[in-house]
Scaffold this motif. Structure first.
Motif, PDB file in Angstrom:
ATOM      1  N   ASP A   1      -7.653  -2.069   2.693  1.00 31.09           N
ATOM      2  CA  ASP A   1      -6.886  -1.489   1.588  1.00 31.09           C
ATOM      3  C   ASP A   1      -5.445  -1.996   1.560  1.00 31.09           C
TER       4      ASP A   1
ATOM      5  N   LEU B   1      -9.599   2.716  -3.127  1.00 33.81           N
ATOM      6  CA  LEU B   1      -8.971   1.797  -4.080  1.00 33.81           C
ATOM      7  C   LEU B   1      -9.562   1.947  -5.475  1.00 33.81           C
TER       8      LEU B   1
ATOM      9  N   GLU C   1      -7.679   4.797  -6.835  1.00 29.63           N
ATOM     10  CA  GLU C   1      -6.281   4.473  -7.127  1.00 29.63           C
ATOM     11  C   GLU C   1      -6.145   3.669  -8.411  1.00 29.63           C
TER      12      GLU C   1
ATOM     13  N   ARG D   1      -3.641  -4.000  -1.662  1.00 31.89           N
ATOM     14  CA  ARG D   1      -2.426  -3.531  -2.329  1.00 31.89           C
ATOM     15  C   ARG D   1      -1.327  -4.605  -2.312  1.00 31.89           C
TER      16      ARG D   1
ATOM     17  N   SER E   1      -0.010   4.719  -2.368  1.00 37.03           N
ATOM     18  CA  SER E   1      -1.042   4.431  -3.362  1.00 37.03           C
ATOM     19  C   SER E   1      -0.560   3.357  -4.330  1.00 37.03           C
ATOM     20  N   VAL E   2      -1.478   2.460  -4.710  1.00 31.45           N
ATOM     21  CA  VAL E   2      -1.128   1.391  -5.636  1.00 31.45           C
ATOM     22  C   VAL E   2      -0.726   1.952  -6.994  1.00 31.45           C
TER      23      VAL E   2
END
Length: 460
Positions: free
Chosen positions: A76, A128, A131, A80, A98-99
């Motif tokens: 992850d 992801l 997100e 990102r 978090s993206v």
């Protein structure tokens, strides 16, 4: 190849049933009006890859685009970093964040529309996927130009359906071949994932049924083992008949006073024929007592004398005689002792023999027709251990009975009966230390009679 051909046939039949539309046009329509995150699925990676290329070719020059090819080796944090580095170059950000949060803050600073395309998105983690879906949802509410397109195989739908509430009305799934929208509850997403789609109640129900079947099998197996063990029990030995003698005239008069006592009658053809050739004589009480105690066998002359059967009164008189040293003159029991012996037999009480050696009581059921409680002292298998325990507590009244266990038959030793548990506990508090060391416990006479009945049924 066969799987690909089968998939093509399925897609062709689906296309014939529903009017086809360009997948690129469908994606563009969704991004322009609903502003959802879009997932384009197909089993053929070449098809959705070409669709991604067409989407980027038609994209306006005003958009800042990022094209990311996923791999199972990327975690992850790496994903990102790659997305943000392709969009904004060397900027400071927190890869642990978090993206959706990171990109929203950066887009507000640069004020430029953004488009993100992720190829092979079925390798993305569930975190992801969530997100990127959140990124499109926040952009829609904040009126920001952010487009998210994910290209993946059909297996990505299984991750989405596991938590359908998080993606419902926030994400659109498009078939790369026909361009049609696919709902989250489509059957193709449930293939090979039937257990996850079951409700929690159904899972509990299946688990309870499984446990019930296992329990039934265990009970049946134990029943079979017990049945096999009962079949291996040895038959009960026939009772040994004690020699009896003819009652005297004095004993007959006593029997008339105390009431008639039934005598056991036994007919044997060979013995009755032989008795006619032997002189009729009377055995003394001392001879009967010695024979019962096994201390002195009857002489040959005495064996010839014992012909006629004695009454139960004679046996009781012989048992109540006080045993002395061999060749010592035996005193004749008084008349009142004989009367007490007769009354003891009529009341089904165990006859006690007073001798230098502790003997077992006559096997009458002490617990029959009784209520209350007893103290269970021990459960013993060997006869020597039982006799040793009885000798060690000779000053205490001990009773016994036999019960069935899986290994065979054991002897249970208990105290006398008490009217209540409190009386039994009081007696135990003042009992000798040898009794307390065995940690006896209180039991009801009712449960003991049930075990005795079970034992007697197994012997019949």
């Amino acid at each position: 190849m066969s799987a690909l051909a089968h998939n093509n046939e399925t897609q062709q039949s689906h296309t014939n049933a529903v009017t086809s539309i360009s997948a690129v046009a469908r994606v563009d329509y969704i991004l322009r009006f609903s502003k959802h995150a879009v997932v384009v699925i197909d089993e053929d990676t070449m098809r959705y890859s070409s669709l991604g290329s067409q989407y980027l070719a038609n994209l306006s020059n005003d958009f800042n685009a990022a094209y990311l090819t996923m791999s199972p080796r990327l975690d992850d944090l790496q994903v990102r970093c790659r997305i943000i580095e392709q969009l904004f170059g060397s900027v400071l950000f927190d890869p642990e964040q978090s993206v959706a949060v990171s990109l929203i803050n950066l887009i507000k600073q640069h004020k430029q529309p953004v488009s993100i395309v992720v190829e092979h998105a079925h390798h993305l983690s569930f975190q992801l996927l969530h997100e990127l879906t959140q990124l499109a949802e926040i952009a829609k509410k904040a009126n920001l130009a952010i487009q998210v397109v994910m290209l993946a195989m059909t297996s990505v739908g299984q991750k989405l359906t596991e938590h359908a509430m998080l993606f419902d009305k926030k994400l659109s799934i498009v078939d790369a071949y026909s361009g049609q929208l696919i709902p989250l509850n489509d059957k193709r997403f449930n293939a090979g994932n039937q257990w996850q789609t079951l409700s929690q109640f159904k899972k509990y129900l299946i688990g309870m049924l499984g446990l019930s079947v296992i329990g039934a099998l265990i009970v049946y197996q134990l029943y079979q083992v017990d049945t096999f063990n009962f079949s291996k029990l040895k038959p009960v030995a026939e009772p040994v008949h004690m020699p009896v003698v003819k009652q005297t005239s004095e004993q007959a008069n006593l029997e008339d006073k105390t009431g008639s006592i039934p005598q056991e009658t036994e007919s044997r053809g060979s013995e009755s024929a032989a008795s006619a050739l032997i002189n009729t004589s009377i055995a003394s009480a001392e001879e009967i007592s010695n024979r019962l105690l096994g201390k002195e066998p009857l002489s040959q002359g005495t064996e010839q004398k014992v012909v006629e059967k004695a009454s139960v009164l004679d046996i009781a008189t012989a048992l109540t005689v006080e045993q002395a040293i061999v060749e010592q003159t035996v005193k004749k029991a008084p008349l009142d002792e004989k009367i007490k012996a007769v009354e003891a037999i009529e009341n089904n009480d165990a006859l006690k023999v007073q001798s230098s050696t502790t003997l077992e009581p006559v096997p009458l059921n002490y617990y029959a027709n009784k209520t209350g409680f007893v103290l269970q002292f021990a459960v013993i298998e060997q006869e020597k251990s039982k006799q040793a325990f009885i000798d060690s507590v000779s000053e205490i009244e001990v009773h016994q009975y036999q019960r069935n266990v899986t290994q065979g038959t054991v002897t249970v030793l208990t105290s006398k009966t008490f009217e209540s548990r409190i009386l039994a506990a009081d007696w135990l508090a003042n009992a000798p230390e040898i009794i307390k060391s065995r940690q006896p416990f209180i039991r009801s006479v009712k449960s003991i009679n049930a075990e005795i009945d079970d034992y007697q049924r197994s012997q019949s």
